[in-house]
Design an enzyme around this catalytic site. Structure first.
Site, PDB file in Angstrom:
ATOM      1  N   GLY A 200       0.819  -1.205   0.000  1.00  0.00           N
ATOM      2  CA  GLY A 200       0.000   0.000   0.000  1.00  0.00           C
ATOM      3  C   GLY A 200       0.852   1.253   0.000  1.00  0.00           C
ATOM      4  N   SER A 201       0.297   2.331   0.510  1.00  0.00           N
ATOM      5  CA  SER A 201       0.951   3.635   0.454  1.00  0.00           C
ATOM      6  C   SER A 201       2.096   3.730   1.454  1.00  0.00           C
ATOM      7  CB  SER A 201      -0.061   4.746   0.744  1.00  0.00           C
ATOM      8  OG  SER A 201      -0.467   4.701   2.104  1.00  0.00           O
ATOM      9  N   ALA A 202       3.019   4.646   1.171  1.00  0.00           N
ATOM     10  CA  ALA A 202       4.147   4.862   2.076  1.00  0.00           C
ATOM     11  C   ALA A 202       3.672   5.391   3.422  1.00  0.00           C
ATOM     12  CB  ALA A 202       5.148   5.827   1.447  1.00  0.00           C
ATOM     13  N   SER A 203       2.663   6.257   3.420  1.00  0.00           N
ATOM     14  CA  SER A 203       2.207   6.829   4.688  1.00  0.00           C
ATOM     15  C   SER A 203       1.665   5.746   5.614  1.00  0.00           C
ATOM     16  CB  SER A 203       1.137   7.896   4.430  1.00  0.00           C
ATOM     17  OG  SER A 203       0.026   7.337   3.742  1.00  0.00           O
ATOM     18  N   THR A 204       0.877   4.820   5.078  1.00  0.00           N
ATOM     19  CA  THR A 204       0.361   3.727   5.905  1.00  0.00           C
ATOM     20  C   THR A 204       1.477   2.779   6.311  1.00  0.00           C
ATOM     21  OG1 THR A 204      -1.784   3.865   4.785  1.00  0.00           O
ATOM     22  CG2 THR A 204      -1.324   1.858   6.024  1.00  0.00           C
ATOM     23  N   GLY A 205       2.400   2.518   5.393  1.00  0.00           N
ATOM     24  CA  GLY A 205       3.524   1.651   5.720  1.00  0.00           C
ATOM     25  C   GLY A 205       4.377   2.202   6.843  1.00  0.00           C
TER      26      GLY A 205
ATOM     27  N   GLU B  45       5.617  -3.221   1.219  1.00  0.00           N
ATOM     28  CA  GLU B  45       5.814  -2.767  -0.161  1.00  0.00           C
ATOM     29  C   GLU B  45       5.024  -1.483  -0.299  1.00  0.00           C
ATOM     30  OE1 GLU B  45       5.697  -1.440  -3.505  1.00  0.00           O
ATOM     31  OE2 GLU B  45       4.023  -2.817  -3.799  1.00  0.00           O
TER      32      GLU B  45
ATOM     33  N   CYS C 103       2.386   0.645  -8.557  1.00  0.00           N
ATOM     34  CA  CYS C 103       3.457   1.197  -7.724  1.00  0.00           C
ATOM     35  C   CYS C 103       4.745   1.373  -8.512  1.00  0.00           C
ATOM     36  CB  CYS C 103       3.687   0.317  -6.496  1.00  0.00           C
ATOM     37  SG  CYS C 103       3.972  -1.413  -6.867  1.00  0.00           S
TER      38      CYS C 103
END
Length: 492
Positions: free
Chosen positions: A220-225, A243, A277
């Site tokens: 998913g997104s970098a912010s959630t990661g 990822e 992505c």
């Protein structure tokens, strides 16, 4: 009843949710989120199922996974339609996603044996054996851009390794998640081995905060990661595979076949409406007449792309984005870059208000300061011009992300230099950035994540290695270590 916990379909006790087609607004799915108690119940079911599942012979687990593959093949047309209607992508592209799901299963089985099977080395007085053991209970967080294929790349290797799972699809693709789980049910998975919880942020936070999890697999997104990484910090006992996308550069050198270069760029930047992505976000074009001609042709061809409905005939190259809100976010990112001083080469345009249909946008940012280093998940391509190849590599590496990088050039020496200096997990030469082989590692460095999910290396993080020194007999060494005396002393 939209949750599957311990082999039973039950009704969620959380927030009411519905999913619509992002282009037509047709209601596709309705249900309730899992609340915290139901998430905990799913984890308890997975924990109870783990010992028996992990002790199953590998052949037994493989048989169920292969039955699932057969069911995917049998229901390919139905699942293709579900994915296409829910995501907005054209039917042709949704069909390729289901095919990838099927093909990935055979690859995952081979990867298990190649990377995490048992290996034995004979020693003079015994043997050294390497085995692999499952972690236990893992959570899988799925994305919306490939709601079948990408979770499948976690779920299949994790099940093969002997783990039990709690799967939370993206709240934007609950229908696909439910449809896939129903095929797993028909494949004969024992109760509790795989559990489905639907929901958004609250459900996800309840799942990731469970003490009894042994790990979490996320796409998913970098912010959630980053949020998940912070949440699990100080817990080294839990495996965390992330990822998180990229801000990917594509370098265009002077090439004779401009149309081929334009085609590669379209495939890199705008396929799936820019929602991969690995999509090219930053296009680095060499200064000069050939670069000018390439850009003019790119703007011309990209301007002809007309997004359409999933079932349009003839089929469009791109469909809608995942939601009207996602399309609006791309428009806002384009306007922000214009405000910073960017020069629009091709303005993105909403085909129809209230839908997610959005035409591609291209904006030049050469010399513009303070451009955000972010992943704009949609059909917006940022262009920079460069004077020499060293500058192109410097621009390519000027990002906190490191997923994919590409070069269009006939010069092998340039590619060799890029291989040495690029900071990216995927580096392609005269191939689209969005092209990846399931038999190769997939993933990146930096803010793009860790490990290599959803492909050949996924087996690595789904099991841990156990080393053993073994001998069927207990013997006293002929030569003892200094200071050891095993001589028999006579009684006085």
């Amino acid at each position: 009843m939209t949750l599957w916990i311990n082999g039973d379909w039950i009704t969620g006790q959380g927030e009411r949710r519905r999913k619509t087609n992002p282009v037509s607004a047709e209601i596709l799915w309705q249900g309730n989120d899992a609340n915290a108690a139901q998430v905990a119940e799913a984890c308890q079911a997975a924990r109870a199922a783990f010992p028996c599942w992990a002790r199953q012979p590998f052949a037994a687990r493989q048989a169920i996974v292969e039955k699932f593959a057969a069911l995917l093949e049998a229901h390919k047309a139905d699942l293709t339609e579900v994915i296409a209607r829910e995501t907005g992508k054209p039917r042709w592209e949704a069909a390729t996603e289901v095919t990838a799901m099927i093909n990935k299963i055979a690859i995952s089985i081979k990867a298990y044996h190649a990377r995490t099977g048992a290996q034995k080395s004979e020693l003079v007085d015994g043997a050294a054996t390497l085995r692999h053991r499952p972690h236990g209970v893992l959570a899988v967080f799925g994305p919306y851009n490939f709601p079948g294929h990408l979770p499948n790349g976690h779920i299949v290797p994790a099940l093969l390794a002997g783990n039990t799972l709690i799967f939370k699809p993206s709240e934007l693709t609950p229908w696909t998640g439910e449809t896939v789980i129903k095929l797993w049910e028909r494949a004969g998975l024992p109760a509790g081995v795989l559990n489905l919880v639907q929901g958004g942020r609250e459900t996800g936070q309840a799942l990731s905060s469970l003490d009894d999890l042994d790990g979490l697999l996320f796409t998913g997104s970098a912010s959630t990661g980053y949020q998940l990484h912070r949440q699990l910090s100080g817990q080294p006992e839990k495996i965390l595979a992330l990822e998180m996308g990229g801000n990917n550069p594509l370098i265009i050198e002077d090439v004779a076949n401009i149309d081929a270069a334009v085609h590669l760029t379209l495939q890199s930047a705008f396929i799936t409406a820019g929602q991969r992505c690995t999509c090219a976000r930053r296009l680095l074009v060499k200064q000069g007449a050939q670069g000018d001609a390439f850009l003019a042709r790119l703007v011309d061809i990209a301007g002809r792309l007309q997004p359409g409905r999933w079932d349009d005939d003839p089929q469009p190259f791109i469909g809608g984005l995942i939601s009207a809100q996602a399309a609006q976010h791309v428009m806002e990112a384009w306007r922000q870059r214009e405000a910073l001083g960017g020069r629009t080469l091709l303005a993105p345009r909403k085909v129809k208000e209230g839908t997610s249909l959005l035409t591609p946008g291209i904006i030049e940012l050469t010399g513009v300061a303070d451009v955000p280093d972010e992943e704009v998940f949609g059909p917006l391509l940022n262009v920079w011009r460069y004077a020499h190849f060293d500058e192109a590599i410097r621009l390519a590496n000027n990002t906190r992300f490191g997923l994919s990088c590409g070069l269009v050039s006939t010069d092998r020496a340039q590619f060799e230099q890029l291989l040495l200096e690029a900071r990216a997990g995927i580096v392609n030469w005269n191939k689209p950035l969005t092209g990846a082989a399931s038999t190769a590692p997939f993933g990146g460095v930096g803010a793009s994540g860790n490990h290599r999910p959803s492909a050949w290396y996924a087996a690595d993080y789904c099991a841990w290695p156990m080393a053993s020194l073994e001998s069927p007999e207990l013997t006293l060494p002929a030569t003892l270590s200094p200071g050891l005396d095993f001589s028999r002393r006579e009684a006085v």
